[in-house]
Scaffold this active site. Structure first.
Site: not given
Ligand code: ARG
Length: 426
Positions: A29, A109, A138, A188
């Site tokens: 990405d 983040r 995110d 992922s």
């Molecule tokens: N569900 C988790 C969160 O919201 C993990 C997210 C993982 N992010 C990713 N880009 N794969 O914090």
């Protein structure tokens, strides 16, 4: 003369190009985003990769950024900052979303957003960019934090705009000669020191057991050592400071617990998670250090805090975890909650012994100079200092309202002829 003029104007044009700072992981990405931003905005793209303790080849990421046409690349090691300002407060707050997820990605983040803003300001950029989709948490965490820190910066999230499938991205990458990291993962992944999040592929069916290939940090229990492992975590003011009696800095300590608990099969979480945008998603995590350290920390608190502090703190912890999960790291409520947590942690000093065995983990011992546990009160042996006769008066008052309510609910029958009524109705 004309040539000189042309050169100057070219240089001027180049320096007048809009600058965009992109949070760059080196994956598909964000690599496609470099070209896309250049094409769509005629912009100069500056990439930023942060070392949050994820195991990556940072040299290779820098090379890929350059090969894809980024004007400049930053790599910043933020591990210490991540531990001090994000992970340690989360340990003290027993940070767990919905009681299960230790917030690894969620904690990372706002730090990424902070560094994006710092680099953008340094570079005189007008925008920052990231590779988050429009379906996740995110994007919210990064956008909210960037906009709180510098409202004049634009946030560009191409994946939210471009509507390309993974295959279309691959075609785009090929067409634009984008150098990709060879990957055959069906998952992922997002990872940092505090945990590894695994999504998509077969995990999208919430009824399918995650295949062993999903895991990298945690050994399958059947392959874990056949004898139990013990680890003793020492806390000072709610912060883990030693392992098995040896002082450790935060990074070494977390790494060592990740390795040790992971080896014993501990740290896998399978969670049906409520995302902020309303989607229920199946999330699988590996977080051996996070689950072990928080389990130990909670246990120590149980030893040293009063029941009133514990009950109130549980609510604070839930709210704290929710704020962090939902992207409101910058909200003043978070620092207000931190102040409460801080006020409780001065006594959370002591050590906790964990036993780990084939995927199972439990606390088997704890000790603290601030322990409220008094064996002379609790003991069933002789020498108890607890005056049992005082329990009678206590019970009399403790149950007062409940007794009255029960009596009224039974229309006054209960209490008068209790024995008789009970026999009749049976
Ligand atoms: N569900 C988790 C969160 O919201 C993990 C997210 C993982 N992010 C990713 N880009 N794969 O914090």
């Amino acid at each position: 003369m004309a040539k000189i003029y042309k050169n100057v104007s070219l240089r001027l044009k180049k320096s007048l190009k809009e600058k965009i700072v992109l949070a760059y992981s080196g994956g598909l990405d964000t690599s496609v985003i470099i070209s896309w931003l250049q094409e769509k905005y005629d912009a100069e793209v500056i990439t930023l990769t942060l070392d949050l303790g994820q195991k990556e080849d940072f040299k290779e990421i820098a090379a890929r950024s350059k090969a894809t046409g980024a004007a400049k690349h930053y790599e910043i090691d933020v591990k210490e900052e991540f531990i001090k300002d994000y992970i340690l407060p989360s340990i003290r707050a027993n940070g767990m979303y919905e009681g299960k997820y230790p917030l690894a990605t969620a904690l990372g983040r706002p730090l990424i957003a902070t560094k994006l803003v710092e680099v953008a300001e340094k570079e005189g950029a007008t925008a920052v960019s990231h590779g988050c989709t429009g379906k996740g948490n995110d994007q919210v965490r990064i956008d909210v934090t960037v906009r709180a820190l510098n409202p004049s910066l634009r946030v560009i999230a191409p994946v939210r705009e471009w509507n390309m499938s993974r295959d279309q991205e691959l075609v785009y990458a090929k067409k634009h000669n984008i150098m990709l990291k060879p990957s055959n993962s069906i998952f992922s992944i997002d990872q940092n020191l505090w945990g590894r999040a695994i999504e998509s592929g077969p995990l999208e069916d919430p009824n399918t057991e995650p295949p062993a290939s999903a895991f990298e940090w945690v050994t399958q229990p059947k392959d874990a050592p056949d004898t139990p492992g013990y680890i003793e975590i020492g806390f000072v003011d709610g912060v883990p400071r030693s392992l098995n009696g040896v002082q450790k800095d935060g990074l070494a300590l977390i790494r060592q617990v990740n390795a040790f608990a992971g080896k014993h099969g501990v740290g896998i979480i399978d969670h049906i998670e409520d995302r902020l945008v309303g989607i229920k998603s199946r999330e699988v995590y590996e977080a051996p250090a996070a689950v072990s350290i928080i389990e130990a920390h909670r246990d120590l608190e149980q030893l040293v805090l009063t029941r009133h502090e514990l009950a109130f703190k549980a609510g604070v912890e839930r709210e704290w975890s929710w704020l962090v999960y939902s992207g409101l790291w910058m909200d003043p409520l978070r620092s207000a909650l931190d102040s409460f947590v801080d006020a409780t942690q001065g006594r959370v000093t002591g050590s906790v012994r964990l036993k780990l065995y084939k995927g199972g983990m439990r606390v088997v011992g704890r000790t603290s100079p601030n322990s409220l546990y008094k064996v002379r009160q609790a003991t069933y042996q002789k020498g108890s200092t607890f005056d049992q006769s005082s329990a009678v008066g206590f019970i009399e008052l403790w149950g007062l309202q409940s007794r009255i309510a029960a009596k009224m609910a039974s229309g006054g029958k209960r209490g008068r002829n209790a024995k008789h009524t009970a026999r009749k109705s049976s």
